[in-house]
Design a protein around this motif. Structure first.
Motif, PDB file in Angstrom:
ATOM      1  N   GLY A 295      67.230  42.929  17.413  1.00  0.00           N
ATOM      2  CA  GLY A 295      68.556  43.260  16.908  1.00  0.00           C
ATOM      3  C   GLY A 295      68.625  43.255  15.399  1.00  0.00           C
ATOM      4  N   SER A 296      67.980  42.281  14.759  1.00  0.00           N
ATOM      5  CA  SER A 296      68.027  42.226  13.293  1.00  0.00           C
ATOM      6  C   SER A 296      67.266  43.394  12.687  1.00  0.00           C
ATOM      7  CB  SER A 296      67.486  40.892  12.777  1.00  0.00           C
ATOM      8  OG  SER A 296      66.087  40.787  12.930  1.00  0.00           O
ATOM      9  N   ALA A 297      66.133  43.778  13.297  1.00  0.00           N
ATOM     10  CA  ALA A 297      65.378  44.927  12.793  1.00  0.00           C
ATOM     11  C   ALA A 297      66.159  46.224  12.999  1.00  0.00           C
ATOM     12  CB  ALA A 297      64.029  45.003  13.502  1.00  0.00           C
ATOM     13  N   ARG A 298      66.749  46.366  14.162  1.00  0.00           N
ATOM     14  CA  ARG A 298      67.540  47.561  14.470  1.00  0.00           C
ATOM     15  C   ARG A 298      68.725  47.680  13.519  1.00  0.00           C
ATOM     16  NH1 ARG A 298      70.531  48.594  20.329  1.00  0.00           N
ATOM     17  NH2 ARG A 298      71.354  50.681  19.871  1.00  0.00           N
ATOM     18  N   LEU A 299      69.364  46.565  13.237  1.00  0.00           N
ATOM     19  CA  LEU A 299      70.520  46.574  12.349  1.00  0.00           C
ATOM     20  C   LEU A 299      70.114  46.903  10.916  1.00  0.00           C
ATOM     21  CD1 LEU A 299      73.496  46.089  11.777  1.00  0.00           C
ATOM     22  CD2 LEU A 299      73.021  43.632  11.708  1.00  0.00           C
ATOM     23  N   ALA A 300      69.016  46.318  10.446  1.00  0.00           N
ATOM     24  CA  ALA A 300      68.547  46.625   9.093  1.00  0.00           C
ATOM     25  C   ALA A 300      68.282  48.121   8.951  1.00  0.00           C
ATOM     26  CB  ALA A 300      67.292  45.817   8.784  1.00  0.00           C
TER      27      ALA A 300
ATOM     28  N   ILE B  95      75.574  47.866  17.674  1.00  0.00           N
ATOM     29  CA  ILE B  95      74.897  46.579  17.500  1.00  0.00           C
ATOM     30  C   ILE B  95      75.922  45.455  17.392  1.00  0.00           C
ATOM     31  CG2 ILE B  95      73.409  45.245  15.951  1.00  0.00           C
ATOM     32  CD1 ILE B  95      72.104  48.041  15.242  1.00  0.00           C
ATOM     33  N   ALA B  96      77.023  45.710  16.699  1.00  0.00           N
ATOM     34  CA  ALA B  96      78.075  44.704  16.579  1.00  0.00           C
ATOM     35  C   ALA B  96      78.658  44.348  17.938  1.00  0.00           C
ATOM     36  CB  ALA B  96      79.180  45.206  15.649  1.00  0.00           C
ATOM     37  N   LEU B  97      78.865  45.349  18.788  1.00  0.00           N
ATOM     38  CA  LEU B  97      79.418  45.087  20.112  1.00  0.00           C
ATOM     39  C   LEU B  97      78.417  44.326  20.983  1.00  0.00           C
ATOM     40  CD1 LEU B  97      81.963  45.565  21.800  1.00  0.00           C
ATOM     41  CD2 LEU B  97      80.898  47.641  22.682  1.00  0.00           C
ATOM     42  N   ILE B  98      77.132  44.679  20.887  1.00  0.00           N
ATOM     43  CA  ILE B  98      76.107  43.962  21.632  1.00  0.00           C
ATOM     44  C   ILE B  98      76.038  42.512  21.152  1.00  0.00           C
ATOM     45  CG2 ILE B  98      73.610  43.800  22.029  1.00  0.00           C
ATOM     46  CD1 ILE B  98      73.575  46.882  21.848  1.00  0.00           C
ATOM     47  N   PHE B  99      76.210  42.304  19.858  1.00  0.00           N
ATOM     48  CA  PHE B  99      76.192  40.947  19.319  1.00  0.00           C
ATOM     49  C   PHE B  99      77.333  40.128  19.897  1.00  0.00           C
ATOM     50  CE2 PHE B  99      76.520  37.881  15.649  1.00  0.00           C
ATOM     51  CZ  PHE B  99      75.242  37.365  15.758  1.00  0.00           C
ATOM     52  N   ARG B 100      78.508  40.727  19.996  1.00  0.00           N
ATOM     53  CA  ARG B 100      79.646  40.047  20.618  1.00  0.00           C
ATOM     54  C   ARG B 100      79.328  39.668  22.062  1.00  0.00           C
ATOM     55  NH1 ARG B 100      84.706  43.769  20.335  1.00  0.00           N
ATOM     56  NH2 ARG B 100      85.310  42.345  22.004  1.00  0.00           N
ATOM     57  N   ALA B 101      78.712  40.612  22.777  1.00  0.00           N
ATOM     58  CA  ALA B 101      78.360  40.344  24.173  1.00  0.00           C
ATOM     59  C   ALA B 101      77.360  39.207  24.267  1.00  0.00           C
ATOM     60  CB  ALA B 101      77.789  41.604  24.811  1.00  0.00           C
ATOM     61  N   TRP B 102      76.350  39.210  23.387  1.00  0.00           N
ATOM     62  CA  TRP B 102      75.325  38.164  23.404  1.00  0.00           C
ATOM     63  C   TRP B 102      75.934  36.791  23.109  1.00  0.00           C
ATOM     64  CZ3 TRP B 102      73.356  34.600  19.951  1.00  0.00           C
ATOM     65  CH2 TRP B 102      72.158  33.979  20.344  1.00  0.00           C
ATOM     66  N   LEU B 103      76.900  36.747  22.196  1.00  0.00           N
ATOM     67  CA  LEU B 103      77.546  35.479  21.856  1.00  0.00           C
ATOM     68  C   LEU B 103      78.389  34.928  23.002  1.00  0.00           C
ATOM     69  CD1 LEU B 103      78.739  36.168  18.187  1.00  0.00           C
ATOM     70  CD2 LEU B 103      76.854  34.684  18.897  1.00  0.00           C
ATOM     71  N   GLY B 104      78.671  35.757  23.997  1.00  0.00           N
ATOM     72  CA  GLY B 104      79.405  35.263  25.157  1.00  0.00           C
ATOM     73  C   GLY B 104      80.797  35.827  25.328  1.00  0.00           C
TER      74      GLY B 104
END
Length: 357
Positions: free
Chosen positions: A169-174, A188-197
């Motif tokens: 995720g960090s590589a994809r975002l960069a 990526i932001a939405l996936i991050f929200r999903a990962w955080l729960g």
């Protein structure tokens, strides 16, 4: 009535993203603004470590090697150039970036994920010559979906909720930030929200054994606030990496370094999302990243050391905490030198909210 859950399909994604807040930034920088660098000191232990890394014998880039450090050395070169303006450091960054292109082919996704952000951030800081910039952008687009041992950066990011996925995720975002691909950044932001729960988002992840999950029925990358098991606090645990400590749940909690490995990708994503305009990312899911560090430091008695020691500097700067960390810190698998770049508060940009439709 249960709240409607968002999927990651194209239509729902577009609607969901309109609700994600953004921030007007003073500069485009993927990791830092040039003005931030120019205000930093050129004395002290932290600066000395950055300068030493930049001035050491050049490491040949090998993106296929997941333990290669040429990426963070390239980042050090860019940081020193940004602070001093000395052209020889920019020239070195350009040479390193050029040499890195194509060296990922014999490796796996984890190697690419660990090594890519340093080159992207360095290139963003110094500015590449037009011909190389065009080649570099083409490479970034290629590696997002390049099959490496049967997987791609995108597929690992959207499937693996552990350290592989967070680094991806960090590589994809960069890469997305460098390419100016706002749709990719938003996904990526939405996936991050999903990962955080965030339970309003139907996650795409394949979680493993659930003994460390605070709620096995709703597995998350970071356990929800207030989560317990057998009366023991699991609030903030990165369950899919903590489970690798042992055969099932046990207490006192074992010190499992894969948790910090995963957090390298998580903290880097949060910082880049904040730079991309998601100023409140550090507050998502009841300050999930703060809760993760609170559990490690205050419950598990497991402070960050070694190449994880760059992380507490960002956490302390953002949340006003005082978690101990060594200086000089060691650069991580993807970024580093935060004892110099983030060792003191930097005023955040003013936030605005994206228009609703």
């Amino acid at each position: 009535m249960k709240p409607r859950r968002q999927t990651l399909g194209a239509a729902a994604l577009a609607a969901a993203l309109l609700a994600l807040p953004g921030t007007a930034l003073a500069c485009r920088g993927v990791w830092l603004c040039p003005d931030d660098l120019r205000a930093l000191p050129t004395e002290g232990v932290a600066w000395g470590a950055v300068k030493l890394m930049a001035d050491r014998g050049r490491l040949p880039p090998h993106v296929a090697d997941q333990n290669d450090n040429a990426d963070v050395q390239t980042l050090a070169l860019a940081l020193v150039h940004g602070r001093t303006g000395e052209e020889r450091y920019r020239t070195a960054v350009i040479e390193q970036v050029r040499a890195a292109i194509g060296t990922e082919r014999s490796g796996n996704v984890l190697a690419l994920a660990r090594n890519l952000p340093g080159y992207v951030i360095a290139a963003d800081m110094v500015g590449l010559p037009p011909d190389l910039d065009q080649e570099f952008q083409a490479w970034l687009r290629q590696v997002l979906d390049e099959p490496l041992q049967g997987a791609t950066l995108r597929s690992i990011h959207e499937r693996r909720p552990n350290n592989w996925g967070t680094h991806a995720g960090s590589a994809r975002l960069a890469a997305a930030r460098y390419l100016g691909d706002e749709v990719e950044v938003q996904r990526i932001a939405l996936i991050f929200r999903a990962w955080l729960g965030d339970r309003s988002v139907v996650h795409p992840f394949r979680f493993g054994e659930a003994s460390w999950q605070g709620d096995p029925g709703y597995p998350a990358g970071i356990n929800r606030a207030g989560a317990t098991r057998d009366g023991k606090p699991l609030d903030g645990v990165l369950a899919d990496d903590q489970r690798r400590c042992c055969d099932g749940f046990t207490w006192p909690p074992p010190h499992e370094n894969y948790v910090y490995e995963a957090l390298q990708g998580v903290v880097a994503q949060a910082q880049m999302l904040a730079r991309a305009g998601y100023a409140d990312v550090w507050d998502w899911q009841d300050k999930a990243l703060l809760r993760a560090f609170r559990w490690l430091y205050e419950v598990a008695d497991y402070p960050a050391t070694g190449d994880d020691s760059w992380q507490p500097y960002l956490i302390n700067q953002v949340y006003g905490t005082h978690y101990p960390a060594p200086s000089p810190s060691r650069p991580g698998k993807n970024v580093g030198f935060t004892d110099w770049t983030h060792g003191s508060p930097i005023a955040p940009p003013a936030a605005h909210v994206l228009p609703q439709q």
